[in-house]
Write an enzyme that holds these catalytic residues in place. Structure first.
Site, PDB file in Angstrom:
ATOM      1  N   HIS A   1      43.204  15.676  29.753  1.00 16.64           N
ATOM      2  CA  HIS A   1      42.565  15.462  28.454  1.00 16.64           C
ATOM      3  C   HIS A   1      42.505  16.737  27.621  1.00 16.64           C
ATOM      4  O   HIS A   1      42.333  16.675  26.413  1.00 16.64           O
ATOM      5  CB  HIS A   1      41.196  14.788  28.595  1.00 16.64           C
ATOM      6  CG  HIS A   1      40.059  15.678  28.998  1.00 16.64           C
ATOM      7  ND1 HIS A   1      39.588  15.753  30.287  1.00 16.64           N
ATOM      8  CD2 HIS A   1      39.272  16.501  28.280  1.00 16.64           C
ATOM      9  CE1 HIS A   1      38.572  16.588  30.333  1.00 16.64           C
ATOM     10  NE2 HIS A   1      38.352  17.062  29.129  1.00 16.64           N
TER      11      HIS A   1
ATOM     12  N   ASP B   1      42.881  13.677  36.372  1.00 19.41           N
ATOM     13  CA  ASP B   1      42.835  14.301  35.048  1.00 19.41           C
ATOM     14  C   ASP B   1      43.399  15.726  35.075  1.00 19.41           C
ATOM     15  O   ASP B   1      42.662  16.695  34.971  1.00 19.41           O
ATOM     16  CB  ASP B   1      41.380  14.291  34.554  1.00 19.41           C
ATOM     17  CG  ASP B   1      41.266  14.616  33.065  1.00 19.41           C
ATOM     18  OD1 ASP B   1      42.254  15.108  32.487  1.00 19.41           O
ATOM     19  OD2 ASP B   1      40.186  14.389  32.497  1.00 19.41           O
TER      20      ASP B   1
ATOM     21  N   SER C   1      35.873  21.829  31.144  1.00 18.98           N
ATOM     22  CA  SER C   1      37.009  20.991  31.501  1.00 18.98           C
ATOM     23  C   SER C   1      38.194  21.872  31.828  1.00 18.98           C
ATOM     24  O   SER C   1      38.515  22.793  31.085  1.00 18.98           O
ATOM     25  CB  SER C   1      37.380  20.071  30.347  1.00 18.98           C
ATOM     26  OG  SER C   1      36.610  18.926  30.401  1.00 18.98           O
TER      27      SER C   1
HETATM   28  N1  ARG Z   1      34.058  13.295  29.621  1.00 19.09           N
HETATM   29  C1  ARG Z   1      35.029  14.320  29.822  1.00 19.09           C
HETATM   30  C2  ARG Z   1      34.782  15.442  28.825  1.00 19.09           C
HETATM   31  O1  ARG Z   1      33.742  15.545  28.286  1.00 19.09           O
HETATM   32  C3  ARG Z   1      36.404  13.774  29.772  1.00 19.09           C
HETATM   33  C4  ARG Z   1      36.868  13.342  28.451  1.00 19.09           C
HETATM   34  C5  ARG Z   1      38.262  12.801  28.404  1.00 19.09           C
HETATM   35  N2  ARG Z   1      38.354  11.432  28.809  1.00 19.09           N
HETATM   36  C6  ARG Z   1      38.162  10.366  27.968  1.00 19.09           C
HETATM   37  N3  ARG Z   1      38.232   9.161  28.457  1.00 19.09           N
HETATM   38  N4  ARG Z   1      37.913  10.511  26.702  1.00 19.09           N
HETATM   39  O2  ARG Z   1      35.575  15.987  28.155  1.00 19.09           O
HETATM   40  N1  GLU Z   2      35.008  16.829  29.951  1.00 13.85           N
HETATM   41  C1  GLU Z   2      34.301  17.977  29.484  1.00 13.85           C
HETATM   42  C2  GLU Z   2      35.158  18.950  28.700  1.00 13.85           C
HETATM   43  O1  GLU Z   2      36.064  18.584  28.009  1.00 13.85           O
HETATM   44  C3  GLU Z   2      33.694  18.647  30.636  1.00 13.85           C
HETATM   45  C4  GLU Z   2      32.687  17.781  31.136  1.00 13.85           C
HETATM   46  C5  GLU Z   2      31.356  18.192  30.675  1.00 13.85           C
HETATM   47  O2  GLU Z   2      31.005  18.148  29.494  1.00 13.85           O
HETATM   48  O3  GLU Z   2      30.686  18.534  31.621  1.00 13.85           O
HETATM   49  O4  GLU Z   2      34.902  20.139  28.659  1.00 13.85           O
END
Ligand code: ARG
Ligand code: GLU
Length: 695
Positions: free
Chosen positions: A83, A219, A627
């Site tokens: 991502h 991921d 991330s």
């Molecule tokens: N929650 C994770 C973050 O904050 C992964 C985001 C990417 N995945 C998604 N389904 N949008 O970035």
């Molecule tokens: N998915 C998040 C990012 O893009 C990290 C997850 C979080 O926020 O802990 O940095």
């Protein structure tokens, strides 16, 4: 006794260890080093950060300013999240060459794909410059005077700080402006895409599984840093060579068990751990819900059209992911704050703080802080909401309004200074081209109809039929001719003349009021931090995240999200197959992966129980920006790749609670399994150093 109360509230509610915090890597000696050792680490502070020798920090790169990445081979191979590289993967994708859908694997260096604008930045050294930065500050100064003295001192320090030609430097504020650190950095600009699994692995579970456990997402994506003939940063050139790093992470094949030490090393973006209770209440009860509603309204349209239309699906993939991500996080944050009684607990803590002020005779000095917060926040709340709602509508969800907003900025620039016309126009053209690259009028008009009523009563969707902005060619035509003609053209446009009063209101009223009311809050927050450290000096303080390099550590742990439910610390490939829904846009699984599973063709990547681990949980205190951060074992080897947190714990940005806050990592063995067995890219595995620390 008073300390004990404080510790219980702020420091840890946990029965197994004291945890939480994102620590400055150059300051680990002492408390952190001891604590890490007690959690099972065999690393010294110098193994992690050393200025004179290579150390783990030399393998950690800030990926495009927003994510983290790490070097995993002597040839500059980079691991980060799928991502995090999503918009790069998307930008190389088309209906014919759909790397989002099918994955991408470079067979050799020649196949690796350059990415304009993408960069990775390393930290060379970190220096405490607090005294120098604050040298000319005194209590008689206004906030504005203080800030300008700080800026002036900082610029002077940066100018004279020794560094090499190809390096940069910057100063960042910590502990709400109570400490300042200078960073010497190296930024690489030739970063090429090496490999990415298909969405059905890299984004498996998509929004339904985002922010939750059990999780089964692979991921990850691979990039490579290229450097010039001297191994130094350089702009893209065919002649550049793979970068030879000062350090790269060996990779452990031995996996993790519950209770194992883990450390996450990366660039967390922003946290707010020292807010007053009232602020937490404002954010979760008033502020979040309005922004959730706006994104809800936009996502209804975008999701529906993406499911129905392949082209829309590619065009809106990255944008949809961005909108949905924070939307879901805020919902979880609200739940967590409520469930953990965070507001109530913070109020109790404030009573402890007030008592400590009394006992230490600090009332005169700091006794006004909490009442003052109350007064300021009540006043700030409404404009904070209005301000953010505007951004959500005009800059996050709706693209036509975004185009009018950028056009307004051009108009402002040229009316202030006619000489700026050309630059401002070129700037706008770039923006318009960027938006139109992934634009669909139907989607956008649908979003407008859904979202705009949440911002105003004055909704006029007919502007879509009378504007030049919905088509790139006609939009660019508006910008042809003399400045005078351009001004006339844009102001005759239906969308522009509709949007302009809103934008003017934003700049002339909302934003002004927002800045004016936010400033004293920021200043008070600085004093509050000082007061906390003085009144309760023995507590555990860590600086809020600010996109600088940090170490957070903990152990591999499952958790209990609610009564009678316990989530194991690890998920397996079996779970991918359990979740499999043929043809589903979130839960489809590639046939090849199903075949490998059926044949149990796992190579060296299965656990001792014969199963392939996919994701695991830890008590590391992480946030957005972490991330792509490496999860590192007790010996400094890579064991996983951080990519998310659990839903019940997303409140950790304001209220870290080691009982339920968990970070989610992809097990590195799943990554290796996908690269080797699924993609057949054994040549990449051969570049890496695989180790067996437990054998
Ligand atoms: N929650 C994770 C973050 O904050 C992964 C985001 C990417 N995945 C998604 N389904 N949008 O970035
Ligand atoms: N998915 C998040 C990012 O893009 C990290 C997850 C979080 O926020 O802990 O940095």
């Amino acid at each position: 006794m008073k300390y004990l109360k404080f510790l219980l509230l702020f420091v840890t509610l946990s029965t197994f260890s004291q945890q939480g915090g994102m620590w400055i890597p150059s300051l680990l000696e002492g408390m952190n080093e001891k604590e890490m050792t007690s959690l099972g680490s065999k690393l010294t502070a110098k193994d992690i950060y050393d200025v004179n020798n290579s150390s783990i920090k030399d393998a950690i790169g800030h990926f495009n300013g927003g994510c983290t990445s790490e070097v995993i081979s002597p040839k500059g191979l980079i691991l980060t999240n799928h991502h995090c590289g999503y918009s790069q993967i998307q930008s190389h994708s088309s209906l014919e060459n759909n790397y989002l859908e099918n994955g991408f694997w470079a067979k050799n260096l020649k196949d690796e794909l350059p990415n304009k604008g993408l960069f990775i930045e390393f930290i060379v050294s970190i220096h405490d410059v607090t005294q120098e930065v604050l040298a000319n500050i005194n209590e008689q100064m206004t906030e504005k005077e203080k800030q300008s003295a700080i800026d002036k001192a900082s610029n002077g320090i940066l100018k004279n700080w020794p560094k090499e030609d190809w390096q940069d430097s910057k100063i960042k504020s910590f502990y709400k402006g109570n400490q300042y650190f200078l960073f010497v950095t190296e930024r690489f600009n030739d970063i090429r895409l090496v490999g990415a699994p298909p969405n059905s692995i890299g984004k498996f579970g998509s929004d339904t599984d985002n922010w939750v456990f059990p999780r089964h997402t692979g991921d990850f994506a691979l990039f490579r840093i290229y450097a010039d003939a001297n191994n130094r940063p350089a702009e893209y050139s065919e002649n550049n060579k793979p970068y030879t790093p000062k350090h790269y992470l060996p990779i452990s094949l031995d996996g993790v068990e519950e209770g194992d030490f883990t450390m996450v090393f990366g660039f967390p973006g922003r946290t707010n751990e020292y807010l007053p209770a009232l602020a937490i209440e404002h954010i979760t009860k008033d502020y979040n819900p309005t922004n959730i509603a706006i994104r809800d309204a936009a996502l209804q349209v975008i999701n529906e059209k993406m499911i129905a239309d392949d082209e829309v699906r590619i065009k809106y993939a990255s944008k949809q992911a961005r909108i949905a991500n924070a939307w879901k996080k805020w919902i979880g944050e609200n739940l967590g704050i409520e469930k953990s009684n965070a507001v109530e607990n913070r109020r109790k803590f404030e009573a402890t703080f007030t008592k400590a002020l009394k006992e230490k005779g600090l009332e005169d000095k700091y006794g006004d802080i909490l009442p003052e917060f109350d007064r300021l926040y009540k006043d700030f709340g409404p404009v904070n909401i209005k301000h953010r709602n505007f951004i959500e509508v005009f800059l996050v969800t709706n693209e036509l309004l975004q185009m009018t907003f950028r056009t307004y900025q051009m108009e402002q620039a040229m009316s202030k200074n006619p000489e700026l016309f050309d630059t401002a126009k070129q700037n706008l053209i770039g923006r318009l081209q960027g938006i139109h690259k992934n634009y669909n009028v139907d989607v956008d008009q649908g979003v407008f109809k859904n979202v705009m009523p949440l911002y105003t009563d004055n909704v006029d969707a007919s502007i879509y039929n009378n504007t030049a902005f919905t088509n790139l060619d006609t939009a660019l035509k508006l910008l042809e001719g003399s400045p005078k003609e351009v001004l006339k053209n844009i102001n005759n446009d239906a969308a522009y003349s509709y949007a302009k009063p809103f934008i003017e209101e934003f700049y002339n009223e909302i934003d002004k009021e927002f800045q004016q009311k936010n400033e004293p809050i920021t200043a008070l927050q600085t004093r509050y931090m000082t007061a906390l450290m003085e009144a309760l000096p023995n507590a555990r303080y860590f600086p809020d995240a600010n996109s600088t390099l940090r170490v957070t550590y903990g152990q591999v742990r499952g958790y209990s999200p609610r009564d009678a439910v316990y989530y194991n610390h690890v998920s397996y490939l079996d779970g991918v197959v359990e979740k499999y829904i043929p043809g589903d846009y979130e839960f489809d699984v590639p046939q090849k992966l199903l075949d490998l599973y059926a044949a149990k063709d796992f190579g060296q990547y299965a656990d001792t129980n014969g199963k392939v681990p996919v994701c695991f949980l830890g008590t590391n205190h992480t946030t957005g920006g972490n991330s792509g951060s490496p999860a590192i074992d007790a010996h400094g080897n890579l064991i996983g790749l951080n990519f998310d947190r659990v839903w019940e714990g997303t409140m950790s940005d304001m209220n870290y609670d080691p009982e339920i806050c968990r970070n989610i990592m992809v097990d590195v063995r799943y990554i290796l399994f996908i690269i080797d067995k699924y993609a057949g890219a054994k040549h990449l595995i051969d570049e890496m150093t695989l180790v067996h620390p437990k054998k």
